[in-house]
Design a protein around this motif. Structure first.
Motif, PDB file in Angstrom:
ATOM      1  N   TRP A  38       0.841  -1.200   0.000  1.00  0.00           N
ATOM      2  CA  TRP A  38       0.000   0.000   0.000  1.00  0.00           C
ATOM      3  C   TRP A  38       0.868   1.239   0.000  1.00  0.00           C
ATOM      4  N   ALA A  39       0.968   1.889  -1.169  1.00  0.00           N
ATOM      5  CA  ALA A  39       1.836   3.049  -1.321  1.00  0.00           C
ATOM      6  C   ALA A  39       1.440   4.162  -0.356  1.00  0.00           C
ATOM      7  N   LEU A  64      -4.191  -4.427   8.503  1.00  0.00           N
ATOM      8  CA  LEU A  64      -3.085  -5.357   8.723  1.00  0.00           C
ATOM      9  C   LEU A  64      -3.573  -6.627   9.416  1.00  0.00           C
ATOM     10  N   ARG A  65      -4.478  -6.460  10.348  1.00  0.00           N
ATOM     11  CA  ARG A  65      -4.993  -7.620  11.085  1.00  0.00           C
ATOM     12  C   ARG A  65      -5.816  -8.533  10.175  1.00  0.00           C
ATOM     13  N   ARG A  66      -6.611  -7.947   9.305  1.00  0.00           N
ATOM     14  CA  ARG A  66      -7.520  -8.736   8.468  1.00  0.00           C
ATOM     15  C   ARG A  66      -6.857  -9.287   7.208  1.00  0.00           C
ATOM     16  N   HIS A  67      -5.744  -8.686   6.796  1.00  0.00           N
ATOM     17  CA  HIS A  67      -5.147  -9.057   5.509  1.00  0.00           C
ATOM     18  C   HIS A  67      -3.652  -9.329   5.715  1.00  0.00           C
ATOM     19  N   PRO A  68      -3.298 -10.557   6.025  1.00  0.00           N
ATOM     20  CA  PRO A  68      -1.920 -10.875   6.419  1.00  0.00           C
ATOM     21  C   PRO A  68      -0.876 -10.717   5.323  1.00  0.00           C
ATOM     22  N   ARG A  69      -1.291 -10.582   4.074  1.00  0.00           N
ATOM     23  CA  ARG A  69      -0.300 -10.394   3.004  1.00  0.00           C
ATOM     24  C   ARG A  69      -0.132  -8.915   2.625  1.00  0.00           C
ATOM     25  N   LEU A  70      -0.786  -8.034   3.331  1.00  0.00           N
ATOM     26  CA  LEU A  70      -0.642  -6.601   3.079  1.00  0.00           C
ATOM     27  C   LEU A  70       0.657  -6.086   3.674  1.00  0.00           C
ATOM     28  N   THR A  71       1.385  -5.306   2.890  1.00  0.00           N
ATOM     29  CA  THR A  71       2.611  -4.645   3.345  1.00  0.00           C
ATOM     30  C   THR A  71       2.454  -3.137   3.183  1.00  0.00           C
ATOM     31  N   LEU A  72       2.917  -2.378   4.165  1.00  0.00           N
ATOM     32  CA  LEU A  72       2.868  -0.921   4.099  1.00  0.00           C
ATOM     33  C   LEU A  72       4.098  -0.387   3.388  1.00  0.00           C
ATOM     34  N   ASP A  73       3.884   0.615   2.567  1.00  0.00           N
ATOM     35  CA  ASP A  73       4.965   1.338   1.885  1.00  0.00           C
ATOM     36  C   ASP A  73       5.098   2.684   2.597  1.00  0.00           C
ATOM     37  N   LEU A  74       6.295   2.944   3.165  1.00  0.00           N
ATOM     38  CA  LEU A  74       6.526   4.154   3.962  1.00  0.00           C
ATOM     39  C   LEU A  74       7.173   5.258   3.147  1.00  0.00           C
ATOM     40  N   SER A  75       7.053   5.188   1.817  1.00  0.00           N
ATOM     41  CA  SER A  75       7.716   6.165   0.967  1.00  0.00           C
ATOM     42  C   SER A  75       6.974   7.499   0.936  1.00  0.00           C
ATOM     43  N   ASP A 127       6.175  -1.136  15.275  1.00  0.00           N
ATOM     44  CA  ASP A 127       6.767  -2.101  16.216  1.00  0.00           C
ATOM     45  C   ASP A 127       5.816  -3.264  16.493  1.00  0.00           C
ATOM     46  N   ASP A 128       4.526  -2.984  16.468  1.00  0.00           N
ATOM     47  CA  ASP A 128       3.544  -4.050  16.667  1.00  0.00           C
ATOM     48  C   ASP A 128       3.421  -4.964  15.444  1.00  0.00           C
ATOM     49  N   HIS A 129       3.855  -4.461  14.285  1.00  0.00           N
ATOM     50  CA  HIS A 129       3.813  -5.227  13.033  1.00  0.00           C
ATOM     51  C   HIS A 129       5.175  -5.099  12.340  1.00  0.00           C
ATOM     52  N   PRO A 130       6.227  -5.605  12.949  1.00  0.00           N
ATOM     53  CA  PRO A 130       7.589  -5.319  12.485  1.00  0.00           C
ATOM     54  C   PRO A 130       7.940  -5.921  11.134  1.00  0.00           C
ATOM     55  N   THR A 131       7.143  -6.876  10.653  1.00  0.00           N
ATOM     56  CA  THR A 131       7.447  -7.536   9.376  1.00  0.00           C
ATOM     57  C   THR A 131       6.579  -7.019   8.237  1.00  0.00           C
ATOM     58  N   ARG A 132       5.827  -5.934   8.442  1.00  0.00           N
ATOM     59  CA  ARG A 132       4.772  -5.580   7.509  1.00  0.00           C
ATOM     60  C   ARG A 132       4.985  -4.235   6.812  1.00  0.00           C
ATOM     61  N   ALA A 133       6.216  -3.743   6.724  1.00  0.00           N
ATOM     62  CA  ALA A 133       6.448  -2.458   6.067  1.00  0.00           C
ATOM     63  C   ALA A 133       7.798  -2.451   5.373  1.00  0.00           C
ATOM     64  N   ILE A 134       7.888  -1.675   4.298  1.00  0.00           N
ATOM     65  CA  ILE A 134       9.153  -1.470   3.597  1.00  0.00           C
ATOM     66  C   ILE A 134       9.362   0.034   3.387  1.00  0.00           C
ATOM     67  N   LEU A 152      16.878  -1.976   7.534  1.00  0.00           N
ATOM     68  CA  LEU A 152      17.951  -2.862   7.064  1.00  0.00           C
ATOM     69  C   LEU A 152      17.481  -3.858   6.010  1.00  0.00           C
ATOM     70  N   GLY A 153      16.195  -3.820   5.656  1.00  0.00           N
ATOM     71  CA  GLY A 153      15.745  -4.515   4.455  1.00  0.00           C
ATOM     72  C   GLY A 153      15.199  -5.910   4.596  1.00  0.00           C
ATOM     73  N   GLU A 154      15.121  -6.470   5.803  1.00  0.00           N
ATOM     74  CA  GLU A 154      14.704  -7.863   5.939  1.00  0.00           C
ATOM     75  C   GLU A 154      13.302  -8.105   5.363  1.00  0.00           C
ATOM     76  N   ASN A 155      12.393  -7.155   5.570  1.00  0.00           N
ATOM     77  CA  ASN A 155      11.031  -7.326   5.041  1.00  0.00           C
ATOM     78  C   ASN A 155      11.018  -7.303   3.522  1.00  0.00           C
ATOM     79  N   TYR A 156      11.817  -6.438   2.946  1.00  0.00           N
ATOM     80  CA  TYR A 156      11.927  -6.343   1.480  1.00  0.00           C
ATOM     81  C   TYR A 156      12.496  -7.638   0.912  1.00  0.00           C
ATOM     82  N   PHE A 157      13.540  -8.165   1.545  1.00  0.00           N
ATOM     83  CA  PHE A 157      14.146  -9.403   1.053  1.00  0.00           C
ATOM     84  C   PHE A 157      13.136 -10.546   1.080  1.00  0.00           C
ATOM     85  N   ARG A 158      12.377 -10.623   2.174  1.00  0.00           N
ATOM     86  CA  ARG A 158      11.392 -11.697   2.316  1.00  0.00           C
ATOM     87  C   ARG A 158      10.289 -11.542   1.269  1.00  0.00           C
TER      88      ARG A 158
END
Length: 373
Positions: free
Chosen positions: A246-247, A271-282, A305-312, A352-358
């Motif tokens: 989500w841009a 985020l809670r309802r859609h586990p494959r959604l990632t936030l774009d912080l651009s 911090d509550d969703h540490p794997t859900r943003a790039i 550091l990019g871990e979410n992007y790599f995944r």
């Protein structure tokens, strides 16, 4: 080889020679000026010491190598910007809409009424530039930005074109415009609920290939903050197996005064309802209009911090020739300010990019954060 193609090849060679000197200078500066930069941590295997290393992101997941119109910064010069700033991974977005060739505009907001319509031109130029340069540092991922989601019957043909011309190279999709309010004066056609239903063929293909899709979906306007939310919810509900990014978290210049608590609540719910959604912080709009408000940065940091794997991260830099490295460096710094407020897990995932790599399925791994004494 045709005469026109021959001229184009010669012109590209001249441009490449012209920017090599610039790129060499920038690369040399990176080695001498940033020996302890964030990017180095990805290569040396050491833990990342947040107390001594910069907090700027080493990934730019939202970077437009081509402008809406006018001259672009040469491809090799942009990659040199990334090396100097410590960015080691980036998405190569074009811009999926172009100003008319006879327009003297560079930015659509300067030309209300001028059509800015979907076009594959920017992506083709990016593909050709990538094949010509084959950069390994930074690692670049080509993106299909021209997909016209308001006319989804055209999208499979566009994907087939990328496959034919650049087999296996385009591994991202978007930024596509579901609804972008700023473009409405330039004949932008938002997608409807009916259009979204007809995305099914190309969404299946993106899912099959594991390709993330960055969607620009405005939440609304200051007059109606959630005016368009139903459209984005429709996308998420219909395509729960797709990797959707989500841009700008739905924010924009047209939505500058929304209550941050309301925005955060909406984001948490999605985020809670859609586990494959990632936030774009651009886009620096997030920092300038929201994160920098008194007491607000900490609330967004808590969300992440509550969703540490859900943003790039990303800059949303647009490489028009009226800009230079100083502009890119500033936009990277501004969009990275939120990183300082993050806990270690979210910092590793985002900065550091871990979410992007995944998300991309890359073999890269972000360094661990050094234990604090």
């Amino acid at each position: 080889m045709s005469f026109l193609l021959h001229r184009r090849v010669l012109r590209r060679r001249v441009l490449r020679k012209r920017v090599l000197a610039s790129g060499a200078v920038l690369a040399a500066a990176a080695v001498t000026a940033s020996p302890a930069g964030a990017g180095r941590a990805l290569a040396d295997g050491a833990c990342f010491d947040r107390a001594t290393r910069p907090s700027t992101s080493v990934v730019d997941g939202h970077l437009h190598f081509r402008p809406f119109g006018g001259r672009a910064i040469p491809f090799d010069e942009v990659t040199a910007y990334l090396r100097e700033s410590g960015v080691r991974y980036a998405n190569v977005f074009g811009i999926g809409q172009k100003l008319p060739a006879d327009s003297d505009c560079t930015y659509y907001l300067d030309c209300p009424g001028t059509p800015v319509l979907p076009s594959v031109k920017n992506d083709i130029v990016n593909g050709e530039s990538y094949v010509e340069s084959r950069p390994t540092d930074p690692h670049l991922t080509l993106s299909m930005t021209s997909l016209d989601v308001a006319n989804p019957e055209t999208v499979p043909q566009q994907i087939a074109l990328y496959d034919k011309e650049f087999p296996g190279l385009f591994r991202w999709a978007g930024e596509v415009n579901l609804i972008k309010g700023a473009l409405l004066p330039n004949h932008h056609e938002p997608a409807t609920v009916g259009d979204i239903a007809n995305w099914a063929p190309f969404m299946r293909e993106l899912e099959r290939r594991g390709i993330p899709l960055t969607v620009h979906a405005d939440l609304g306007t200051d007059a109606a903050p959630t005016k368009y939310l139903h459209l984005f919810r429709e996308v998420l509900t219909r395509y729960p197996r797709n990797k959707i990014v989500w841009a700008h978290m739905g924010l924009s210049k047209e939505l500058s005064a929304m209550d941050p608590a309301r925005h955060i609540a909406i984001v948490r719910s999605l985020l809670r309802r859609h586990p494959r959604l990632t936030l774009d912080l651009s886009w620096r709009v997030l920092e300038d209009q929201y994160f920098s408000r008194p007491g607000v940065r900490e609330r967004y940091a808590a969300l992440l911090d509550d969703h540490p794997t859900r943003a790039i991260p990303g800059t949303d830099f647009v490489a028009s020739r009226d800009k230079d490295y100083a502009v890119y460096k500033e936009e990277l710094e501004v969009t990275s300010r939120i990183n300082k407020a993050l806990g270690d897990e979210a910092f590793r995932g985002i900065a550091l990019g871990e979410n992007y790599f995944r998300l991309l399925g890359l073999k890269a791994e972000a360094p661990k954060i050094c234990t604090r004494k």
